[in-house]
Scaffold this motif. Sequence first.
Motif, PDB file in Angstrom:
ATOM      1  N   ALA A 283       0.777  -1.230  -0.002  1.00 56.15           N
ATOM      2  CA  ALA A 283       0.032  -0.086   0.203  1.00 56.15           C
ATOM      3  C   ALA A 283       0.920   1.144   0.032  1.00 56.15           C
ATOM      4  CB  ALA A 283      -0.807  -0.012   1.254  1.00 56.15           C
ATOM      5  N   ARG A 284       0.451   2.140  -0.760  1.00 54.46           N
ATOM      6  CA  ARG A 284       1.075   3.513  -0.556  1.00 54.46           C
ATOM      7  C   ARG A 284       0.855   4.222   0.782  1.00 54.46           C
ATOM      8  NH1 ARG A 284      -0.695   2.880  -6.075  1.00 54.46           N
ATOM      9  NH2 ARG A 284       0.922   3.115  -7.598  1.00 54.46           N
ATOM     10  N   ARG A 285       1.666   5.158   1.000  1.00 55.14           N
ATOM     11  CA  ARG A 285       1.284   6.043   2.305  1.00 55.14           C
ATOM     12  C   ARG A 285       0.507   7.242   2.038  1.00 55.14           C
ATOM     13  NH1 ARG A 285       4.166   5.655   7.461  1.00 55.14           N
ATOM     14  NH2 ARG A 285       5.038   3.582   6.615  1.00 55.14           N
ATOM     15  N   TRP A 286      -0.658   7.115   1.746  1.00 57.59           N
ATOM     16  CA  TRP A 286      -1.370   8.413   1.253  1.00 57.59           C
ATOM     17  C   TRP A 286      -2.257   8.577   2.526  1.00 57.59           C
ATOM     18  CZ3 TRP A 286      -3.565   7.307  -4.072  1.00 57.59           C
ATOM     19  CH2 TRP A 286      -2.557   7.124  -5.127  1.00 57.59           C
ATOM     20  N   THR A 287      -2.695   9.912   2.714  1.00 57.73           N
ATOM     21  CA  THR A 287      -3.429  10.511   3.482  1.00 57.73           C
ATOM     22  C   THR A 287      -5.065  10.988   3.042  1.00 57.73           C
ATOM     23  OG1 THR A 287      -1.869  11.173   5.169  1.00 57.73           O
ATOM     24  CG2 THR A 287      -4.172  12.006   5.392  1.00 57.73           C
ATOM     25  N   PHE A 288      -6.023  10.355   3.367  1.00 61.41           N
ATOM     26  CA  PHE A 288      -7.277  10.737   2.851  1.00 61.41           C
ATOM     27  C   PHE A 288      -8.212  11.779   3.752  1.00 61.41           C
ATOM     28  CE2 PHE A 288      -6.057   7.333   0.418  1.00 61.41           C
ATOM     29  CZ  PHE A 288      -6.547   7.524  -0.963  1.00 61.41           C
ATOM     30  N   TYR A 289      -8.549  12.836   3.339  1.00 59.26           N
ATOM     31  CA  TYR A 289      -9.308  13.666   3.993  1.00 59.26           C
ATOM     32  C   TYR A 289     -10.746  13.569   3.698  1.00 59.26           C
ATOM     33  CZ  TYR A 289      -4.870  15.482   5.457  1.00 59.26           C
ATOM     34  OH  TYR A 289      -3.522  15.747   5.861  1.00 59.26           O
TER      35      TYR A 289
ATOM     36  N   LEU B 272     -12.519  15.138   0.435  1.00 60.27           N
ATOM     37  CA  LEU B 272     -12.059  16.522   0.481  1.00 60.27           C
ATOM     38  C   LEU B 272     -10.736  16.791  -0.115  1.00 60.27           C
ATOM     39  CD1 LEU B 272     -13.223  17.374   4.044  1.00 60.27           C
ATOM     40  CD2 LEU B 272     -14.586  17.762   1.696  1.00 60.27           C
ATOM     41  N   HIS B 273      -9.569  15.917  -0.087  1.00 64.01           N
ATOM     42  CA  HIS B 273      -8.410  15.998  -0.527  1.00 64.01           C
ATOM     43  C   HIS B 273      -7.481  14.738  -0.228  1.00 64.01           C
ATOM     44  CE1 HIS B 273      -4.537  18.065  -1.209  1.00 64.01           C
ATOM     45  NE2 HIS B 273      -3.997  17.177   0.021  1.00 64.01           N
ATOM     46  N   VAL B 274      -6.633  14.345  -0.990  1.00 62.77           N
ATOM     47  CA  VAL B 274      -5.603  13.079  -0.871  1.00 62.77           C
ATOM     48  C   VAL B 274      -4.452  13.756  -0.947  1.00 62.77           C
ATOM     49  CG1 VAL B 274      -5.182  10.997  -1.919  1.00 62.77           C
ATOM     50  CG2 VAL B 274      -7.480  11.695  -2.201  1.00 62.77           C
ATOM     51  N   GLU B 275      -3.433  13.353   0.060  1.00 58.35           N
ATOM     52  CA  GLU B 275      -2.223  13.756   0.184  1.00 58.35           C
ATOM     53  C   GLU B 275      -1.319  12.518  -0.341  1.00 58.35           C
ATOM     54  OE1 GLU B 275       0.773  15.471   0.008  1.00 58.35           O
ATOM     55  OE2 GLU B 275      -0.692  16.832   0.818  1.00 58.35           O
ATOM     56  N   THR B 276      -0.462  12.662  -1.110  1.00 61.39           N
ATOM     57  CA  THR B 276       0.166  11.568  -1.737  1.00 61.39           C
ATOM     58  C   THR B 276       1.774  11.503  -1.467  1.00 61.39           C
ATOM     59  OG1 THR B 276       0.313  12.605  -3.964  1.00 61.39           O
ATOM     60  CG2 THR B 276      -1.614  11.334  -3.772  1.00 61.39           C
ATOM     61  N   LYS B 277       1.919  12.808  -0.674  1.00 63.15           N
ATOM     62  CA  LYS B 277       3.487  12.641  -0.243  1.00 63.15           C
ATOM     63  C   LYS B 277       3.247  12.806   1.275  1.00 63.15           C
ATOM     64  CE  LYS B 277       4.879  14.630  -4.746  1.00 63.15           C
ATOM     65  NZ  LYS B 277       5.222  15.983  -5.396  1.00 63.15           N
ATOM     66  N   VAL B 278       3.464  11.760   1.991  1.00 62.43           N
ATOM     67  CA  VAL B 278       3.152  11.716   3.427  1.00 62.43           C
ATOM     68  C   VAL B 278       4.570  11.456   3.970  1.00 62.43           C
ATOM     69  CG1 VAL B 278       2.105  10.455   5.308  1.00 62.43           C
ATOM     70  CG2 VAL B 278       0.858  10.981   3.277  1.00 62.43           C
ATOM     71  N   SER B 279       5.008  12.350   4.802  1.00 62.27           N
ATOM     72  CA  SER B 279       6.455  11.966   5.408  1.00 62.27           C
ATOM     73  C   SER B 279       5.980  11.651   6.965  1.00 62.27           C
ATOM     74  CB  SER B 279       7.048  13.464   5.610  1.00 62.27           C
ATOM     75  OG  SER B 279       8.165  13.157   6.548  1.00 62.27           O
ATOM     76  N   PRO B 280       6.071  10.334   7.361  1.00 59.78           N
ATOM     77  CA  PRO B 280       5.895   9.929   8.809  1.00 59.78           C
ATOM     78  C   PRO B 280       6.463  10.926   9.876  1.00 59.78           C
ATOM     79  CG  PRO B 280       6.720   8.159   7.550  1.00 59.78           C
ATOM     80  CD  PRO B 280       6.754   9.336   6.618  1.00 59.78           C
TER      81      PRO B 280
END
Length: 99
Positions: free
Chosen positions: A57-63, A71-79
């Motif tokens: 799985a890609r590490r993405w954040t879904f709002y 509302l938004h998908v962040e595809t560049k996530v830094s832990p």
Amino acid sequence: GDAIRAFDVAYFGASVDTTEDNKRFAEELGLDFALLSDPGKQVAAAYGVTGADRPLARRWTFYIGKDGKILHVETKVSPATAGADVASKLTELGIARVK
């Protein structure tokens, strides 16, 4: 976690690992949020974070809004900065803070 809990949101992580692996991972890191398991990868595939060419799985954040719309998908996530990054995006999206 504290920065995100300042907003009127529910938040959690999701993984294609087993429940047992996720429990161990959450305990080792002392996570303060739920970590959901999707070992069959059905949900991950539906959200486009896995596929035939992408077994991990890609590490993405879904709002996702209260109405269920993304509302938004962040595809560049830094832990390392994810908590602060999420709080910043919630502010940008106009999400209400907890009173």
